[in-house]
Design an enzyme around this catalytic site. Structure first.
Site, short mmCIF file in Angstrom:
data_model
loop_
_atom_site.label_atom_id
_atom_site.label_comp_id
_atom_site.label_asym_id
_atom_site.label_seq_id
_atom_site.Cartn_x
_atom_site.Cartn_y
_atom_site.Cartn_z
CE LYS A 21 -0.62 -0.31 4.72
NZ LYS A 21 -0.90 -1.11 6.21
CE1 TYR A 39 11.09 32.96 0.61
CE2 TYR A 39 11.35 30.86 0.64
CZ TYR A 39 10.64 31.82 0.46
OH TYR A 39 10.35 31.05 -1.03
C1 PLP Z 1 0.07 -1.79 7.10
C2 PLP Z 1 -0.94 -3.12 7.05
C3 PLP Z 1 0.46 -4.28 8.03
C4 PLP Z 1 1.25 -4.17 7.34
O1 PLP Z 1 2.38 -2.91 8.59
P1 PLP Z 1 3.46 -3.61 9.23
O2 PLP Z 1 3.81 -2.32 10.52
O3 PLP Z 1 4.14 -1.98 7.96
O4 PLP Z 1 4.13 -4.61 8.59
C5 PLP Z 1 -0.52 -5.25 7.98
N1 PLP Z 1 -2.00 -5.28 8.30
C6 PLP Z 1 -2.44 -4.52 7.94
C7 PLP Z 1 -4.36 -4.50 8.42
C8 PLP Z 1 -2.07 -3.04 7.24
O5 PLP Z 1 -2.96 -2.24 7.06
#
Ligand code: PLP
Length: 813
Positions: free
Chosen positions: A482, A708
């Site tokens: 993701k 700035y």
């Molecule tokens: C993002 C996510 C993961 C992975 O988590 P990590 O801490 O990056 O390993 C696993 N399960 C769900 C539902 C997630 O949203």
């Protein structure tokens, strides 16, 4: 090579099963290579983290007939010839040692902590006018890389250059048996890989094992090393101060070069090399020593040494014009490295259409007729759609290739570039140094800013295997890609994971999954957060939704029924305490009522997510989540009479609650090289390096200000460098005004004044640097974790904040 299978079987003490008809012409350990064929002998290597026996069935289907294995997998028995051995890596080494013994030309063996690969490449360049050289491709210097390099020797070679790299005891003896160098070069003893040795002495002793039977050792004279040298070993040493060395050297910087004064026997002479940093100078001296040892005259040494060039060892993937993707290998052209580059092309191709731009190939040891026939075979087996040949020799053999155009030189190609209609294809650019293919890369590359996020694909593989090795072999892996693979790149990483045979990819939204499917990713993809409006698209693209509420389930069923779907895979999310998404205990009966007997959808998996898997302070809470998951998922399974995949662990869950792995785990941040456990962090490899360059340097006086709001006022004369990266690229403004820093030539340069939208300024008063020098924002040092700590956030946020305008460049070492 051509070796009889019975000879091989004897040499590796294998038990042979099957009828072996063929001679073996190539050795392979890469199941994905398109170059595997009937004359390939495939070694099924078993690592701590993976096992190539898993791929044998696929390989047999693709026509591979000969395998070295530790056991014959059930589904393969009788379908091919198997050489069964105890340990396949050892067998590969034994075969290489035997094969080496068939040749007796000089072999240069290189080891040391740094500089091996560069010295090897430079020696190859310096000696190639006079020898047919076989050398390790890239940095193939490991327990597996060395045997593969040696097994590529052929009858025409008359000089070998092989590098040996070790990380712990007993490894060098293996490599020595395989390389059997006649000439040794010890490049340097630094601190790399010190973990494998109790002290520097042990490390030196182990490295020197490579030279046990060498006729000469070339090295930088030094008391520590001398103490460990076998008095019987002849040496040829150099030094800048020790009069006892065979060659005495002085160094002097002149403009952008270094002039080396050489005193050897009665001779005094000078050579120029186009470098000024200590490491390059040391590497160049080792090369020069070899030329002296080989008896080259001063003039030739002078002339060739001045032509040394920076070595780029990595294959890089870049975005090209008109939707092309480029694989940049513009620094070498020999048969071995062409094979590697073609394998890389296959693993990274973004478009079905594949083009190779190839220069003349040098030092194959074969006649041109033979060489280009072999190149053409290789190109055909890799299903390359068109070949663009550049150079007089390849032009002469144009008719060996299908769909090939040729040009006499690089300029002629560049003049015709517009007529070649590059678009929507993956292009491998591979040329010998003299062809200056970097000009072609520049012409075909999308114009980008100098700020890039480099992604190390080897490190991703390493990290993946690391987590996989913690699990039972049957546990499935879902990898979360993701948010554009946590900022690291979507397609390229998904493609790599496909090779690693992960079971599932996970994305947050449907559009992320759709773009992966459109790019040709075939793995099943679960969508964590499907919106009702995207259900139709999910179905159309064969994505699999996570269903977390009755409302969502009804909405999905409605569309699915309209489309007359049967058993469409869905994933049921349970809320066990995270309180984000999911069915709570009190909605389970309603859920069961809807799903019971339903034929439209099938529950592919049941999952939940932990809120505190990374934090021992909340151990009790974590255990209560696991408990509830067990209870609720078991109830679903019983009442619905289904056998779904169950999964609850994320990265830190894999490490801290391994026993709750159920049927699958969901790996996220760990793949990208980040752990919140210091011990585990050491075992992961860094994946992303955010880099930029110095645009401008100026000196300001005390009292003058920077940026700035004049938030930095110099207290003394201060040298300021401007870097083209700002908050629009994802650098938090909190990192400015003296809080944060970047690395310039391995030194910390504090950010002065506020971070601007597209730029920031750093103090380089004490740091030797010039405009155009590289700047590291994060990578190995500082790490994303370091940044996150200083900014009171988490590495996830830093990684996913790097904006899309920062180009991602993927590479393999
Ligand atoms: C993002 C996510 C993961 C992975 O988590 P990590 O801490 O990056 O390993 C696993 N399960 C769900 C539902 C997630 O949203």
């Amino acid at each position: 090579m051509k070796l009889n299978i019975y000879t091989i079987s004897n040499q590796i003490q294998a038990e042979l099963s099957g009828t072996a008809a063929q001679d073996i012409e190539t050795i392979s350990i890469d199941s994905r290579s398109l170059q595997n064929g009937p004359q390939t002998l495939f070694f099924a290597l078993v690592g701590p983290n993976n096992d190539a026996h898993l791929y044998l069935e696929d390989l047999i289907a693709k026509g591979v007939q000969h395998f070295v294995v530790t056991h014959i997998p059930e589904n393969c028995a009788g379908k091919a010839t198997f050489l069964v051995v105890k340990n396949t890596t050892t067998a590969l080494q034994q075969l290489a040692a035997y094969y080496r013994s068939l040749f007796d030309f000089p072999i240069i063996g290189l080891t040391g902590s740094n500089g091996k690969t560069i010295v090897k490449e430079w020696l190859n360049f310096l000696l190639s006018p006079d020898y047919n050289i076989i050398r390790s491709p890239k940095s193939y210097n490991s327990q597996v890389g060395v045997p593969l390099s040696v097994l590529a020797i052929n009858e025409q070679h008359n000089l070998g250059i092989f590098e040996a790299g070790i990380s712990t005891f007993s490894e060098m003896e293996n490599l020595e048996r395989i390389i059997k160098p006649t000439i040794g070069i010890l490049t340097n003893i630094g601190t790399a890989h010190d973990e494998g040795f109790p002290n520097i002495g042990e490390k030196i002793k182990e490295k020197l094992l490579l030279f046990q039977e060498a006729e000469i050792l070339i090295y930088h004279k030094n008391k520590t090393i001398d103490a460990f040298l076998n008095p019987k070993l002849k040496t040829f040493s150099w030094s800048c101060k020790d009069e006892a060395a065979d060659v005495l050297i002085t160094k002097k910087a002149v403009l952008d070069k270094t002039v080396l004064g050489i005193r050897y026997k009665a001779d005094n002479f000078e050579i120029k090399i186009p470098f000024q940093d200590d490491a390059s100078i040391e590497n160049a001296i080792h090369c020069m020593m070899l030329l002296l040892y080989f008896g080259y005259d001063q003039q030739t040494i002078e002339h060739r040494m001045e032509l040394l060039y920076p070595v780029e060892m990595r294959l890089k993937v870049k975005n090209g014009i008109n939707n092309c993707s480029l694989i940049d290998d513009s620094y070498s052209s020999d048969f071995q490295s062409l094979k590697i580059a073609l394998d890389f092309l296959e693993s990274q191709k973004q478009y079905p259409k594949k083009t190779v731009i190839l220069s003349d190939i040098f030092q194959s040891g074969l006649s041109n007729e033979e060489l280009y026939s072999k190149v053409s075979q290789l190109i055909t087996s890799n299903k390359i759609n068109r070949v663009i040949g550049i150079g007089a020799t390849i032009s002469e053999f144009k008719n060996k290739f299908i769909n090939c155009v040729t040009f006499p030189d690089t300029d002629a190609f560049l003049a015709a570039i517009d007529s070649l209609n590059f678009g929507n294809e993956t292009i491998l650019i591979k040329g010998a140094r003299t062809f200056q293919f970097e000009q072609i890369v520049a012409a075909l590359a999308e114009k980008t800013h100098e700020t890039v996020l480099e992604i190390n694909l080897n490190a991703i593989s390493h990290n993946f295997n690391f987590f996989k090795s913690k699990l039972k072999p049957t546990t499935k892996m879902m990898v979360m890609v993701k948010a554009f693979g946590y900022g690291n790149g979507g397609f390229e990483i998904a493609k790599l994971l496909e090779h690693h045979k992960v079971d599932y990819l996970g994305v947050a939204f449907a559009d992320e999954g759709i773009s992966l499917k459109n790019a040709g990713i075939k793995l099943p993809i679960m969508v964590l957060n499907p919106e009702t409006t995207s259900f139709a698209a999910i179905i159309q693209n064969q994505l699999e939704p996570e269903i977390y509420s009755l409302k969502g389930l009804h909405a999905f069923l409605k569309i699915a029924e309209q489309k007359n779907l049967k058993h469409f895979p869905i994933h049921i999310k349970l809320d066990t305490g995270m309180h984000r998404l999911g069915f709570e205990a009190n909605t389970l009966d309603d859920l069961i009522a809807v799903l019971k007997g339903n034929q439209t959808v099938a529950v592919k998996s049941v999952l939940s997510h932990m809120a505190t898997s990374d934090d021992p302070a909340h151990l009790e809470f974590a255990l209560s989540q696991l408990d509830l998951f067990e209870k609720l998922s078991s109830k679903l399974i019983q009442e619905l009479q289904i056998q779904p995949i169950r999964h609850i662990l994320n990265t830190s869950g894999i490490s801290n609650f391994t026993e709750a792995q159920y049927d699958m785990v969901r790996l996220g941040i760990g793949l990208y090289g980040v752990s919140n456990d210091a011990e585990e962090q050491k075992q992961l490899e860094n994946v992303g390096t955010l880099k930029s360059v110095i645009s401008q340097i100026r000196t300001i006086s005390a009292g003058e200000s920077v940026g700035y709001g004049r938030r930095f006022v110099a207290e003394r004369t201060t040298k300021i460098a401007t870097i083209p990266i700002g908050y629009a690229d994802g650098i938090s403004r909190h990192w400015g005004n003296g809080v944060g820093f970047v690395m310039v030539n391995n030194q910390k340069a504090t950010i002065v004044g506020s971070v601007c939208m597209d730029m920031l300024m750093v103090d380089v008063t004490e740091i030797p640097c010039k405009e155009g020098d590289q700047v590291i924002i994060f990578g190995k040092n500082p790490t994303v974790n370091d940044l996150a700590k200083a900014l009171h956030t988490i590495p996830y946020e830093i990684l996913t904040s790097i904006s899309q305008r920062v180009k991602r460049v993927f590479y393999r070492e």
